[in-house]
Scaffold this motif. Structure first.
Motif, mmCIF file in Angstrom:
data_model
loop_
_atom_site.group_PDB
_atom_site.id
_atom_site.type_symbol
_atom_site.label_atom_id
_atom_site.label_comp_id
_atom_site.label_asym_id
_atom_site.label_seq_id
_atom_site.Cartn_x
_atom_site.Cartn_y
_atom_site.Cartn_z
ATOM 1 N N ASP A 163 77.459 -4.200 -48.687
ATOM 2 C CA ASP A 163 78.303 -5.344 -49.053
ATOM 3 C C ASP A 163 79.785 -5.010 -48.987
ATOM 4 O OD1 ASP A 163 76.226 -7.128 -49.438
ATOM 5 O OD2 ASP A 163 75.968 -6.589 -51.549
ATOM 6 N N VAL A 164 80.149 -3.754 -49.231
ATOM 7 C CA VAL A 164 81.559 -3.367 -49.147
ATOM 8 C C VAL A 164 82.051 -3.487 -47.707
ATOM 9 C CG1 VAL A 164 83.218 -1.490 -49.419
ATOM 10 C CG2 VAL A 164 81.451 -1.857 -51.161
ATOM 11 N N LEU A 165 81.247 -3.017 -46.767
ATOM 12 C CA LEU A 165 81.616 -3.142 -45.356
ATOM 13 C C LEU A 165 81.685 -4.606 -44.949
ATOM 14 C CD1 LEU A 165 82.254 -1.909 -42.622
ATOM 15 C CD2 LEU A 165 79.788 -1.608 -42.244
ATOM 16 N N LEU A 166 80.765 -5.404 -45.445
ATOM 17 C CA LEU A 166 80.792 -6.844 -45.149
ATOM 18 C C LEU A 166 82.061 -7.477 -45.705
ATOM 19 C CD1 LEU A 166 79.562 -9.445 -44.078
ATOM 20 C CD2 LEU A 166 78.217 -9.606 -46.193
ATOM 21 N N ASP A 167 82.473 -7.076 -46.906
ATOM 22 C CA ASP A 167 83.725 -7.586 -47.475
ATOM 23 C C ASP A 167 84.910 -7.249 -46.564
ATOM 24 O OD1 ASP A 167 82.624 -8.723 -49.742
ATOM 25 O OD2 ASP A 167 82.878 -6.926 -50.965
ATOM 26 N N LEU A 168 84.932 -6.041 -46.043
ATOM 27 C CA LEU A 168 86.032 -5.617 -45.180
ATOM 28 C C LEU A 168 86.044 -6.399 -43.867
ATOM 29 C CD1 LEU A 168 85.739 -1.758 -45.764
ATOM 30 C CD2 LEU A 168 87.659 -3.210 -46.463
ATOM 31 N N VAL A 169 84.869 -6.587 -43.280
ATOM 32 C CA VAL A 169 84.772 -7.348 -42.029
ATOM 33 C C VAL A 169 85.154 -8.810 -42.266
ATOM 34 C CG1 VAL A 169 83.159 -8.211 -40.278
ATOM 35 C CG2 VAL A 169 83.063 -5.814 -41.008
#
Length: 207
Positions: A163-169
């Motif tokens: 989810d952290v990577l999704l937030d960044l994307v």
């Protein structure tokens, strides 16, 4: 003879009488009038200004929308529908570079719609719960599309999603990033897209 004159007079009266617009079309025109005014930079247009853009009377604005909040909620719904119509059908099986390009094009199309209206929309969302809820629902819809589009890169060995990577994307592809690059930094749209594409590629390369 008299009946012919009567028929002719009735026809003339009918021709002079103003045509009544379909109420549904008038309502849509009023919403369009508000969005057009906001896009032109008038963030708090008067009912008279909205009516002028809608090609109707000031009274009609209040007939269809008893107060300002009702009109803003309807305009937010229209804006959200237009944004959601830009969303792609995710195909996570395509090469990642192709998917990044698709996501960047989607973000450009959304920004073209949101570029100006998003600012007053965020302001109104602080005090109008229905506006806030509708904007959040659209934001979540966009996020869900990105989660599906980049599912292979977001997946973890344990089967969960990063989810952290999704937030960044999501952040890299969102309105704030394009607003900063195009409206604050002054980059042309194509250059902003290239910058965002590079950023998203770098983020997903960490997978």
């Amino acid at each position: 003879m008299r009946s012919e004159r009567d028929a002719a007079a009735a026809g003339a009266r009918q021709a002079r009488a103003p045509r009544r617009r379909d109420p549904a079309k008038t309502r849509e025109a009023i919403i369009d009038g508000l969005l057009a005014a906001v896009t032109a930079g008038d963030f708090a247009p008067t009912a008279r200004a909205i009516a002028a853009r809608a090609g109707t009377s000031e009274r009609s604005v209040f007939v269809h929308f008893p107060d300002r909040e009702a009109l803003l909620v309807a305009a937010t719904e229209r804006q959200s529908e237009m944004v959601e119509a830009c969303l792609v059908t995710p195909d996570p099986s395509a090469p990642v570079a192709e998917r990044i390009t698709i996501a960047v094009r989607q973000s450009a199309a959304i920004f073209a719609l949101q570029r100006v209206p998003r600012l007053p929309g965020l302001q109104e969302s602080r005090s109008i719960a229905a506006v806030d809820a509708r904007m959040r629902r659209t934001d979540e819809h966009i996020r869900a599309v990105l989660a599906a589009l980049f599912a292979p890169e977001l997946s973890r060995p344990d089967g969960t999603h990063d989810d952290v990577l999704l937030d960044l994307v999501d952040g890299a592809l969102g309105w704030p990033m394009r607003h900063h690059l195009q409206d604050r930094r002054g980059l042309p749209g194509e250059q902003a897209s290239a910058t965002i594409e590079r950023a998203v590629g770098a983020l997903l390369a960490q997978h």
